[in-house]
Enzyme design. Structure first.
Site, PDB file in Angstrom:
ATOM      1  N   ASP A 101      45.416  24.993 -60.461  1.00 13.24           N
ATOM      2  CA  ASP A 101      45.120  24.130 -61.599  1.00 13.24           C
ATOM      3  C   ASP A 101      46.393  23.420 -62.047  1.00 13.24           C
ATOM      4  O   ASP A 101      47.518  23.873 -61.786  1.00 13.24           O
ATOM      5  CB  ASP A 101      44.556  24.942 -62.765  1.00 13.24           C
ATOM      6  CG  ASP A 101      43.256  25.632 -62.406  1.00 13.24           C
ATOM      7  OD1 ASP A 101      42.573  25.162 -61.473  1.00 13.24           O
ATOM      8  OD2 ASP A 101      42.929  26.639 -63.053  1.00 13.24           O
ATOM      9  N   VAL A 102      46.229  22.326 -62.775  1.00 13.29           N
ATOM     10  CA  VAL A 102      47.372  21.522 -63.186  1.00 13.29           C
ATOM     11  C   VAL A 102      48.336  22.323 -64.056  1.00 13.29           C
ATOM     12  O   VAL A 102      49.560  22.099 -64.017  1.00 13.29           O
ATOM     13  CB  VAL A 102      46.892  20.249 -63.909  1.00 13.29           C
ATOM     14  CG1 VAL A 102      46.225  20.583 -65.239  1.00 13.29           C
ATOM     15  CG2 VAL A 102      48.032  19.258 -64.095  1.00 13.29           C
TER      16      VAL A 102
END
Length: 232
Positions: A101-102
């Site tokens: 995930d970012v």
């Protein structure tokens, strides 16, 4: 390999632009102008375009310490792409081996070898991925023992038809857990902890199989050795 494909593999030319370059007599093979895009070349051929010697890049295998705020996707969205941190020719061909995930940090692998990527990510190969998980609230006592058991047995997450594969949970401290997964469902770590009533505030991947992040600083990368590539 066809000459026009060779040009596409070694430059930024599209197939149509490669054919135009050939038509304009910009390409030499072994010192001679060649205009036929179907001409066959191999590793012994000396190919030059506008005076620049061209060579195939070959397959690349990269380890990178992903910082927060960087995306693992193929196309740029709101955030920079993880491959943009890598200074290699034709970096756009590199694909992440699984995603983070970012806001998740840690070990990311990138390659242009699709078969190798599949070997790393296939659940059948049971390639364990170790995460350091920081929780908002402490997890200890009876709740801790219950969580260890439930993770080992597998959890049925919202929207899923099958439970997660058995995972190994160990608590480093009341709010910091070490979790080893053998699969990669969407937002899996956060969803697993949410299933037992806990919110993840930070997530960091430390290793993938036998590969550990080591002393790479956030944003740094290195190419894998032949021995490391052969581990999968």
């Amino acid at each position: 390999m066809r000459l026009d494909r060779f040009l596409c593999e070694t430059t930024d030319l599209t197939r149509s632009l490669a054919k135009k370059a050939l038509h304009r007599e910009e390409v030499l093979v072994n010192g001679e102008v060649v205009k036929n895009p179907a001409t066959q070349v191999d590793e012994h051929s000396r190919v030059a375009w506008n005076g620049q010697r061209l060579a195939l890049v070959g397959l690349r295998y990269v380890m990178l310490h992903k910082p927060a705020g960087v995306e693992c996707s193929a196309r740029r969205g709101l955030y920079p792409l993880v491959r943009e941190l890598v200074d290699l020719p034709h970096v756009e061909r590199l694909k992440t081996v699984g995603r983070l995930d970012v806001d998740t940090t840690g070990l990311v692998l990138l390659t242009d070898d699709g078969q190798w990527s599949h070997r790393v990510t296939s659940p059948k190969r049971r390639c364990g991925k170790v995460y350091r998980v920081t929780l908002e609230e402490p997890l200890d006592g009876a709740a801790r023992e219950d969580a260890v058991t439930r993770f080992a047995e597998g959890l049925l997450l919202d929207g899923e038809e099958k439970p997660t594969r058995p995972a190994a949970l160990a608590m480093r401290s009341p709010r910091v857990a070490e979790l080893t997964l053998f699969e990669g469902k969407y937002h899996q770590v956060k969803r697993m902890f949410a299933a037992i009533g806990h919110h993840v505030v930070a997530l960091h991947r430390e290793s993938i199989g036998p590969l550990f992040l080591g002393d790479l600083a956030p944003g740094e990368w290195r190419e894998l050795s032949e021995n490391e590539v052969a581990l999968f």
